[in-house]
Enzyme design. Structure first.
Site, PDB file in Angstrom:
ATOM      1  N   LYS A 291       0.841  -1.195   0.000  1.00  0.00           N
ATOM      2  CA  LYS A 291       0.000   0.000   0.000  1.00  0.00           C
ATOM      3  C   LYS A 291       0.881   1.252   0.000  1.00  0.00           C
ATOM      4  O   LYS A 291       1.958   1.266   0.616  1.00  0.00           O
ATOM      5  CB  LYS A 291      -0.900  -0.028   1.241  1.00  0.00           C
ATOM      6  CG  LYS A 291      -2.026   1.001   1.266  1.00  0.00           C
ATOM      7  CD  LYS A 291      -2.936   0.750   2.485  1.00  0.00           C
ATOM      8  CE  LYS A 291      -4.047   1.766   2.633  1.00  0.00           C
ATOM      9  NZ  LYS A 291      -4.946   1.449   3.761  1.00  0.00           N
TER      10      LYS A 291
ATOM     11  N   SER B 251     -10.045  -0.862   6.994  1.00  0.00           N
ATOM     12  CA  SER B 251      -9.479  -0.591   5.674  1.00  0.00           C
ATOM     13  C   SER B 251      -8.808  -1.768   4.985  1.00  0.00           C
ATOM     14  O   SER B 251      -8.438  -1.659   3.811  1.00  0.00           O
ATOM     15  CB  SER B 251      -8.485   0.571   5.759  1.00  0.00           C
ATOM     16  OG  SER B 251      -9.192   1.783   5.789  1.00  0.00           O
TER      17      SER B 251
ATOM     18  N   SER C 265      -9.764   1.724   2.773  1.00  0.00           N
ATOM     19  CA  SER C 265      -8.845   2.501   1.982  1.00  0.00           C
ATOM     20  C   SER C 265      -7.841   1.639   1.216  1.00  0.00           C
ATOM     21  O   SER C 265      -7.234   2.126   0.265  1.00  0.00           O
ATOM     22  CB  SER C 265      -8.074   3.473   2.891  1.00  0.00           C
ATOM     23  OG  SER C 265      -7.295   2.759   3.821  1.00  0.00           O
TER      24      SER C 265
END
Lengths: 487, 478
Positions: A80, A179, A155
């Site tokens: 990420k 997330s 996210s």
């Protein structure tokens, strides 16, 4: 070559170790897949193909020479965009860090590299991990590989999409209020948020420090166990990470779960839940029953306060954590500033997106001297009550079973108010407030989109989640990822 | 208007700890002479993702400061974030201790004009220092070498009533802390910094509005700023005005304080518990272990010097200002067995040499043992005080031990009766006029003539003759 991308991380790892396949071949397949699919899906923000190929070559040489390699040797992994890696762009998908390159490796990145994993690039995310759709990213949209008119969740939307689109084998996400688990559910992959303090946060750009946790996303529970073996454990650079010994999580796979007690909290099964989702939940519980697990009804009485508590505490910490992005030392600096105060104001006004600004404002407000007691302090007290709910529940049950999200992936065009979006996290964020581990596992299809179940465990008992999750996967059967993205 | 004014003063002192490495990372704290931004890393530069971790040595040093100032060391303490934007603050918050500091209530006993007074210490907290801004004509630069230097902030009670008391408190605080070896404790080097809180009120009435004065960079500045502020506040009120709660800065050039921030501009620091650091836990055993490594308390040491060595207070005070000097003194006495003479030598000859050569006692060329021996040689009448001074001079540059020097340089006193008799006779034979003079002199003048003869004898012996024996023999022969 598509064949290679269908492997699980474990299968690929074995084939590379057995010299059936080279790390370079695997990596080449992965980059080809990304080239073919990512214009449509948009999982990746940045790729590091040249460096990755060099690293893969070294792994192959080592294997050829019979040298010892790590347990993820040659496995392509995505990370990420909020985890710092040396010399690589790391932007948290914010304009304010549009040009920022890591000056060190996050501990998880370091551990992955040491285990021989090949980091292929950074995945798209909501700006500074704030959002549930990946739509707040500064760079681009990510689309759900099951239906490109839908969001991948957030996210860690890029992370989940990169697994679902078979662009890599393992992906690291971060989970502050769900997330990892929510996008995993939306994209039909497995995602785990470990216990707070199980995985080092050093090098993770902080959102809510007391809530953030890094965790893996993968095609199945075995790959999650394999990754946890690499990333979990003590780190001299993170004071909050536990020195507790890391078990071999793969040993919990194939464990008999008969006799295990699964609690179903009534607060998570309320009127108005999508009937299809409800059906899938009931079926999943039946499957657990058939495995010999005992299902009991429980109550987590403070659940209704979790959302407001979370949306006081997380922005409070975020407002402070994001203060360092000021245009002074790195990142975006406004060219229009007259003096240093103006430099702050303009750099931050121009550099942050709307959702991030909204949360900074909320956080600044709840921490300000006149409101601290009414909001922040109160929220901390409620957090203790929520944690206590879990402690009590876990006196009688081994795991807690809930849905991951109230709905399946929603439309990219859906216009939702901030509050509606915050409600997306309603089933996941209690685990972050309590610090307990959680896993999201695909359980079925509703409205042509995947639906996940969430299992929550006691502190530092990821093994129980892995055992239950793996048993469930076996009885559930194959869960085929979509092929559509290739076209 | 007849009521008496009283001033109330509290001091906040920041002390840099010399722990070798910074408070949250492994960067070196010895950055002074180095180039800007060379002692930095992702942690002290506040780079994204970097986390703090408390340096254990910082806690140990901080506890030493607490123990030296008679504070209660708390078994549990926590860190907080103090949020404010400033370019030299890398994270735009400072990690400090707000609610639960590691050291609570303590005190120092000061002595002003012979009067003892106890000044309370409210608490001490651990925190991090900021970097340093350097302003050019068009640009500004920031040096982050000092960022995350470990600090303790020592907050006093508002117990001081005059600049003299504040000066004494600060002096004793510095001397006491210097003793522990945890810091350079120097306002010049910036390792000791002080802010003053000052208010005035009429005796018997509630405290007045308090003004904080910053930018005090010497002990003198502290005293002057306090005096200035007391006068300013009294004059303002007597002229019918009122005191605003504000932060003022001391201007060393004009010797006045100026407004820096008013109450309206006061910062809202938005303190909250630092989520990246765990609670700090220290056991009583750990505290005791640290206490055992501490040097004797300065006040206790002074008292011991007065009582055990029978030194005058003045001598003890000066010797104990510097722990190394005090240790040196004790070593000298071990050899010499004469505390007063040892103190005299150190306070005059030794200190003069240190001052002239700009060195510390540790670099003084004569070992304590050798200086002790020199003093012992005087006491044993082997050398005279005058010769001892000569010996001291030689010893500054000479490796040989004092006894060897005395022997080889033939510096010992002549105490042989026959030799002295020969000497006296020679002088008497050469000075018949003086003998005549002596006999004709009245009782008042006689000693002076004798002294003249005596001087001749000493000169002839090159200062080595035992003066008492010479006098006795002279009197006998005359």
């Amino acid at each position: 070559m598509n064949n290679i991308c269908n492997f699980t991380a474990l299968e690929l790892r074995d084939k590379i170790a057995n010299k059936e396949l080279s790390a370079v071949e695997a990596l080449t397949a992965v980059y080809e897949k990304i080239e073919k699919t990512d214009d449509l899906i948009g999982s990746f923000i940045s790729l590091r193909k040249e460096t990755a190929l060099k690293e893969a070559k070294i792994i192959d040489e080592k294997i050829a020479n019979g040298e010892e390699v790590g347990i993820l040797a040659g496995v392509p992994v995505s990370v990420k965009d909020n985890m710092v890696s040396l010399n690589d762009l790391t932007t948290s998908c914010s304009k304010i860090l549009y040009n920022y390159k890591g000056i060190y490796d996050a501990t998880v990145v370091k551990k992955l590299k040491e285990a021989g994993a090949i980091i292929i690039g950074k995945t798209n995310m909501d700006e500074f991990a704030m959002g549930g759709s990946t739509k707040t990213s500064y760079h681009k949209l990510t689309k759900n590989p099951w239906d490109t008119s839908k969001v991948p969740g957030g996210s860690s939307g890029g992370a989940a999409a990169s697994i679902a689109a078979k662009q890599c084998f393992i992906s690291l996400g971060s989970d502050t209020g769900g997330s990892i688990r929510q996008p995993a559910s939306f994209c039909g992959v497995v995602g785990m948020k470990p216990t707070y303090g199980r995985v080092s946060r050093y090098g993770l750009m902080a959102f809510g420090s007391s809530l953030d946790q890094i965790g893996p996303l993968a095609k199945n529970v075995s790959d999650i166990a394999l990754t946890m073996n690499v990333i979990a454990g003590y780190d001299d650079y993170d004071a909050t990470v536990s020195p507790k010994e890391v078990p071999d999580y793969t040993k919990s796979l194939n464990k008999d779960i008969s006799g295990m007690t699964i609690g179903v909290p009534k607060e998570y099964f309320v009127e108005g839940m999508d009937s299809k989702i409800k059906e899938i939940m009931d079926e999943a519980l039946e499957k657990f029953k058939s495995l010999g697990a005992k299902i009991v009804n429980i109550s987590l009485p403070h659940t209704k306060y979790a959302l407001p508590t979370y949306y006081v505490l997380a922005p409070a910490e975020a407002s402070s954590n994001l203060a360092r992005f000021d245009g002074i030392r790195y990142g975006y600096r406004s060219p229009n500033a007259k003096d240093y105060i103006d430099l702050y104001v303009k750099s931050r006004s121009e550099g942050f997106g709307a959702e991030v600004k909204r949360r900074i404002m909320i956080g600044t407000y709840v921490l300000s001297a006149g409101f601290y007691d009414a909001y922040f302090k109160k929220a901390q007290k409620v957090r203790a009550l929520i944690k206590n709910d879990f402690d009590k529940a876990f006196e009688n049950v081994d795991i807690i079973f809930t849905p991951v999200a109230p709905s399946t992936a929603f439309s990219l065009d859906a216009v939702k108010t901030p509050l509606e979006l915050y409600l997306e996290d309603i089933f996941t964020l209690s685990a972050n407030l309590a610090g307990v581990p959680g896993i999201s596992i695909p359980a079925g299809i509703a409205n042509d989109l995947p639906v996940g179940i969430q299992l929550l465990g006691k502190h530092f008992e990821e093994e129980t989640l892995i055992a239950a999750g793996h048993a469930f996967e076996k009885i559930r059967g194959e869960f085929n990822l979509p092929e559509g993205a290739d076209k | 208007m007849n009521k008496k004014w009283e001033s109330v003063i509290g001091l906040e002192v920041h002390l840099q700890l010399k722990t070798g490495t910074k408070v949250w990372c492994n960067c070196s704290t010895d950055y002074d002479s180095d180039k800007p931004n060379t002692h930095t890393c992702p942690i002290c530069l506040g780079h994204p993702g970097a986390l703090p971790k408390l340096n254990k040595k910082v806690l140990e040093y901080a506890i030493k400061a607490g123990l030296a100032l008679n504070c209660k060391i708390n078994n549990e303490s926590t860190f907080d974030r103090k949020n404010y934007f400033y370019p030299d603050t890398p994270k735009n918050y400072q990690i400090t201790q707000f609610d639960n500091s590691y050291a609570g209530r303590g005190y120092l006993d000061i002595n002003v004009n012979g009067k003892e007074k106890q000044i309370g210490i409210t608490k001490i907290q651990i925190e991090e220092d900021a970097g340093k801004s350097i302003h050019g004509v068009k640009e500004s630069y920031i040096n982050f070498n000092r960022a995350s230097m470990p600090l303790v902030e020592i907050i006093s009670e508002p117990d001081m009533r005059s600049s003299e008391e504040a000066y004494e408190y600060l002096t004793l605080l510095r001397n006491t802390l210097k003793y522990t070896g945890i810091s350079d404790v120097s306002m010049e080097l910036g390792s000791l910094r002080c802010d003053a809180n000052i208010s005035v009120h009429h005796e018997g009435e509630p405290f007045g509005t308090r003004v904080e004065v910053k930018n005090l960079n010497s002990f003198k500045a502290v005293a002057r700023a306090i005096d200035y502020e007391i006068n300013r506040q009294i004059n303002t009120i007597e002229d019918g005005g009122s005191i605003d709660q504000e932060t003022r800065t001391w201007d060393d050039e004009t010797q006045i304080t100026k407004v820096m921030r008013s109450k309206e501009e006061a910062m809202d620091y938005r303190y909250f518990p630092e989520p990246d650091l765990l609670k700090v836990v220290v056991t009583d055993e750990e505290i005791e272990k640290i206490r055992e490594t501490m040097p004797e308390d300065i006040v206790a040491k002074i008292n011991r010097f007065v009582n055990d060595y029978k030194l005058p207070q003045y001598d003890a005070d000066i010797l104990c200002l510097d722990i190394e000097l005090a240790n040196y003194f004790e070593e000298v006495v071990k050899e010499s067995n004469n505390a007063k003479t040892s103190a005299n030598w150190i306070l005059t000859e030794v200190l003069k040499y240190l001052k002239d050569n700009h060195i510390e006692i540790n670099d003084f060329p004569i070992s304590a043992k050798d200086l002790g021996k020199i003093i012992e040689l005087i006491d044993k009448n082997i050398i005279s005080s005058k010769i001892a001074k000569k010996l001291f001079e030689i010893k500054l540059k000479d490796e040989r031990d004092p006894e060897t020097i005395v022997k080889e340089e033939k510096m010992a006193q002549v105490a042989d009766e026959g030799a002295i008799e020969t000497l006296v006779e020679e002088v008497l034979n050469n000075n018949p006029k003086l003998i005549e003079d002596y006999h004709n002199a009245d009782e008042g003048r006689k000693p002076r003539v004798l002294k003249g003869l005596m001087g001749q004898c000493m000169k002839l012996s090159k200062g080595k003759a035992n003066p008492k024996m010479v006098t006795d023999l002279l009197l006998k022969k005359l």
